[in-house]
Scaffold this active site. Structure first.
Site, PDB file in Angstrom:
ATOM      1  N   SER A 135       0.852  -1.202   0.000  1.00 46.83           N
ATOM      2  CA  SER A 135       0.000   0.000   0.000  1.00 46.83           C
ATOM      3  C   SER A 135       0.878   1.239   0.000  1.00 46.83           C
ATOM      4  O   SER A 135       2.011   1.214   0.502  1.00 46.83           O
ATOM      5  CB  SER A 135      -0.887   0.014   1.247  1.00 46.83           C
ATOM      6  OG  SER A 135      -1.565   1.248   1.355  1.00 46.83           O
ATOM      7  N   TYR A 148      -1.279  -0.293  10.358  1.00 45.13           N
ATOM      8  CA  TYR A 148      -1.427  -0.834   9.003  1.00 45.13           C
ATOM      9  C   TYR A 148      -0.229  -0.430   8.141  1.00 45.13           C
ATOM     10  O   TYR A 148       0.372  -1.263   7.450  1.00 45.13           O
ATOM     11  CB  TYR A 148      -2.725  -0.285   8.408  1.00 45.13           C
ATOM     12  CG  TYR A 148      -3.017  -0.646   6.974  1.00 45.13           C
ATOM     13  CD1 TYR A 148      -3.461  -1.916   6.629  1.00 45.13           C
ATOM     14  CD2 TYR A 148      -2.892   0.313   5.960  1.00 45.13           C
ATOM     15  CE1 TYR A 148      -3.761  -2.234   5.309  1.00 45.13           C
ATOM     16  CE2 TYR A 148      -3.190   0.006   4.641  1.00 45.13           C
ATOM     17  CZ  TYR A 148      -3.627  -1.271   4.324  1.00 45.13           C
ATOM     18  OH  TYR A 148      -3.918  -1.580   3.023  1.00 45.13           O
TER      19      TYR A 148
HETATM   20  N1  LIG Z   1      -9.001  -0.762  -0.504  1.00 45.22           N
HETATM   21  C1  LIG Z   1      -7.971   0.074  -0.414  1.00 45.22           C
HETATM   22  O1  LIG Z   1      -8.139   1.319  -0.373  1.00 45.22           O
HETATM   23  C2  LIG Z   1      -6.562  -0.475  -0.396  1.00 45.22           C
HETATM   24  C3  LIG Z   1      -5.500   0.431  -0.533  1.00 45.22           C
HETATM   25  C4  LIG Z   1      -4.199  -0.045  -0.515  1.00 45.22           C
HETATM   26  C5  LIG Z   1      -3.969  -1.380  -0.368  1.00 45.22           C
HETATM   27  N2  LIG Z   1      -5.014  -2.253  -0.217  1.00 45.22           N
HETATM   28  C6  LIG Z   1      -4.707  -3.653  -0.041  1.00 45.22           C
HETATM   29  O2  LIG Z   1      -5.309  -4.388  -1.098  1.00 45.22           O
HETATM   30  C7  LIG Z   1      -5.493  -5.744  -0.680  1.00 45.22           C
HETATM   31  C8  LIG Z   1      -6.899  -6.185  -1.037  1.00 45.22           C
HETATM   32  O3  LIG Z   1      -7.829  -5.455  -0.266  1.00 45.22           O
HETATM   33  P1  LIG Z   1      -9.239  -4.966  -0.845  1.00 45.22           P
HETATM   34  O4  LIG Z   1      -9.212  -3.498  -0.936  1.00 45.22           O
HETATM   35  O5  LIG Z   1      -9.560  -5.765  -2.064  1.00 45.22           O
HETATM   36  O6  LIG Z   1     -10.225  -5.292   0.343  1.00 45.22           O
HETATM   37  P2  LIG Z   1     -11.277  -6.475   0.584  1.00 45.22           P
HETATM   38  O7  LIG Z   1     -12.174  -6.636  -0.582  1.00 45.22           O
HETATM   39  O8  LIG Z   1     -11.866  -6.181   1.923  1.00 45.22           O
HETATM   40  O9  LIG Z   1     -10.347  -7.762   0.656  1.00 45.22           O
HETATM   41  C9  LIG Z   1      -9.562  -8.103   1.756  1.00 45.22           C
HETATM   42  C10 LIG Z   1      -9.570  -9.607   1.779  1.00 45.22           C
HETATM   43  O10 LIG Z   1      -8.605 -10.091   2.711  1.00 45.22           O
HETATM   44  C11 LIG Z   1      -9.133 -11.303   3.198  1.00 45.22           C
HETATM   45  N3  LIG Z   1      -8.553 -11.673   4.478  1.00 45.22           N
HETATM   46  C12 LIG Z   1      -8.448 -10.906   5.587  1.00 45.22           C
HETATM   47  N4  LIG Z   1      -7.907 -11.597   6.578  1.00 45.22           N
HETATM   48  C13 LIG Z   1      -7.673 -12.855   6.082  1.00 45.22           C
HETATM   49  C14 LIG Z   1      -7.142 -14.040   6.633  1.00 45.22           C
HETATM   50  N5  LIG Z   1      -6.739 -14.082   7.914  1.00 45.22           N
HETATM   51  N6  LIG Z   1      -7.040 -15.128   5.850  1.00 45.22           N
HETATM   52  C15 LIG Z   1      -7.445 -15.081   4.561  1.00 45.22           C
HETATM   53  N7  LIG Z   1      -7.979 -13.993   3.975  1.00 45.22           N
HETATM   54  C16 LIG Z   1      -8.085 -12.896   4.744  1.00 45.22           C
HETATM   55  C17 LIG Z   1     -10.605 -11.039   3.371  1.00 45.22           C
HETATM   56  O11 LIG Z   1     -11.247 -12.297   3.366  1.00 45.22           O
HETATM   57  P3  LIG Z   1     -12.704 -12.554   3.978  1.00 45.22           P
HETATM   58  O12 LIG Z   1     -13.603 -12.371   2.800  1.00 45.22           O
HETATM   59  O13 LIG Z   1     -12.632 -13.945   4.465  1.00 45.22           O
HETATM   60  O14 LIG Z   1     -12.897 -11.534   5.069  1.00 45.22           O
HETATM   61  C18 LIG Z   1     -10.924 -10.186   2.159  1.00 45.22           C
HETATM   62  O15 LIG Z   1     -11.370 -10.949   1.089  1.00 45.22           O
HETATM   63  C19 LIG Z   1      -5.175  -5.754   0.820  1.00 45.22           C
HETATM   64  O16 LIG Z   1      -3.854  -6.215   1.022  1.00 45.22           O
HETATM   65  C20 LIG Z   1      -5.256  -4.293   1.208  1.00 45.22           C
HETATM   66  O17 LIG Z   1      -4.464  -4.003   2.350  1.00 45.22           O
HETATM   67  C21 LIG Z   1      -6.306  -1.825  -0.247  1.00 45.22           C
END
Ligand SMILES: NC(=O)c1ccc[n+]([C@@H]2O[C@H](COP(=O)([O-])OP(=O)(O)OC[C@H]3O[C@@H](n4cnc5c(N)ncnc54)[C@H](OP(=O)(O)O)[C@@H]3O)[C@@H](O)[C@H]2O)c1
Length: 242
Positions: A135, A148
């Site tokens: 990120s 984070y």
């Molecule tokens: N959204 C943003 O603004 C943003 C910005 C920068 C970076 N990111 C990064 O992008 C990546 C994807 O996030 P996203 O934005 O697509 O959010 P998201 O749709 O909420 O996805 C996060 C996923 O992580 C999974 N997860 C969490 N804990 C877990 C565990 N212990 N074991 C297995 N799976 C687990 C969740 O699974 P469950 O469905 O089982 O809960 C969920 O599907 C993450 O690394 C996040 O930090 C996001």
């Protein structure tokens, strides 16, 4: 046929990237902790042209990583692209109040990702790509989300070194640094002009994998924003609330 392993595959960003691979007719193995959700994504990817299999993994069960990766290798017959996408967005105030919670969140966003990278690096072969979603938050600690941010900083630094180490083996390591993305993780946030869709970020990830990039900011304008933010001297940065 491209063989793709996605960890944390229920992520909205991961699903968007998976759709791009599916359109190419890839073989995709999805790892996540919710069977029903994984199955629904697998069914959708199947209709888009992919051959899809699924496995269950809670990334915090580090002892299970080896078995889950071995099963993925067996299912796919090798892996060309590994994408680590899981993550949580911790409440910074709650982490400040509970050391246990802070360490658990660090484990999910930092330690588990690093453990998976280490295990993947032992298995991947020349020509493949290891990608993890870090990120922009990892580029500088901010008062609003430094737990984070510190976990993502650890991931970014680890990937940087791992990429150097694996380069002679022909394995590319890609660090993905998204800015604000409209996904379930950020559902409660007010959106504005800096926000991107998961589809835009998923497309950028697949393009960066294809081009064997080392680091990608998504959308690309975040590179300029973070260049400026990183350049602010610490005594001044300390007075700013971000
Ligand atoms: N959204 C943003 O603004 C943003 C910005 C920068 C970076 N990111 C990064 O992008 C990546 C994807 O996030 P996203 O934005 O697509 O959010 P998201 O749709 O909420 O996805 C996060 C996923 O992580 C999974 N997860 C969490 N804990 C877990 C565990 N212990 N074991 C297995 N799976 C687990 C969740 O699974 P469950 O469905 O089982 O809960 C969920 O599907 C993450 O690394 C996040 O930090 C996001």
């Amino acid at each position: 046929m491209q063989r793709v392993l996605i960890i944390g595959a229920t992520s909205a960003i991961a699903e968007a990237a998976a759709r791009r691979f599916a359109a190419r007719g890839a073989a995709i193995h999805l790892l996540g902790r919710q069977h029903a959700r994984l199955q629904a994504i697998a069914d959708d990817l199947g209709t888009r042209g992919a051959r899809v299999s699924i496995g269950i993994l809670d990334v915090n069960d580090v002892d299970e990583h080896g078995q889950a990766l071995d099963a993925a290798w067996t299912e796919l017959g090798g892996v060309d692209v590994a994408l680590i996408a899981h993550g949580t967005l911790p409440d910074q105030d709650a982490c400040d109040a509970s050391v246990d919670l802070a360490l658990r969140e660090f484990e999910t966003n930092g330690t588990a990702t690093i453990a998976l990278c280490a295990a993947l690096a032992q298995r991947l072969r020349a020509g493949s790509t290891l990608t993890a979603i870090s990120s922009v938050a990892g580029d500088r600690g901010r008062a609003s989300n430094y737990l984070y941010g510190s976990a993502k900083a650890a991931v970014s630094a680890y990937l940087s070194g791992l990429g150097q180490r694996l380069r002679p083996s022909g394995i590319n390591v890609l660090t993905v640094k998204p800015g604000f993305v409209d996904t379930p993780m950020t559902a409660s946030f007010q959106k504005g002009p800096l926000w991107a869709t998961p589809d835009r970020v998923g497309r950028g990830i697949v393009r960066a994998i294809d081009r064997r990039k080392a680091v990608v900011y998504l959308p690309a304008f975040w590179w300029a924003i973070m260049y400026v933010i990183r350049a602010i001297p610490e005594p001044i940065f300390r007075r700013i609330r971000l």
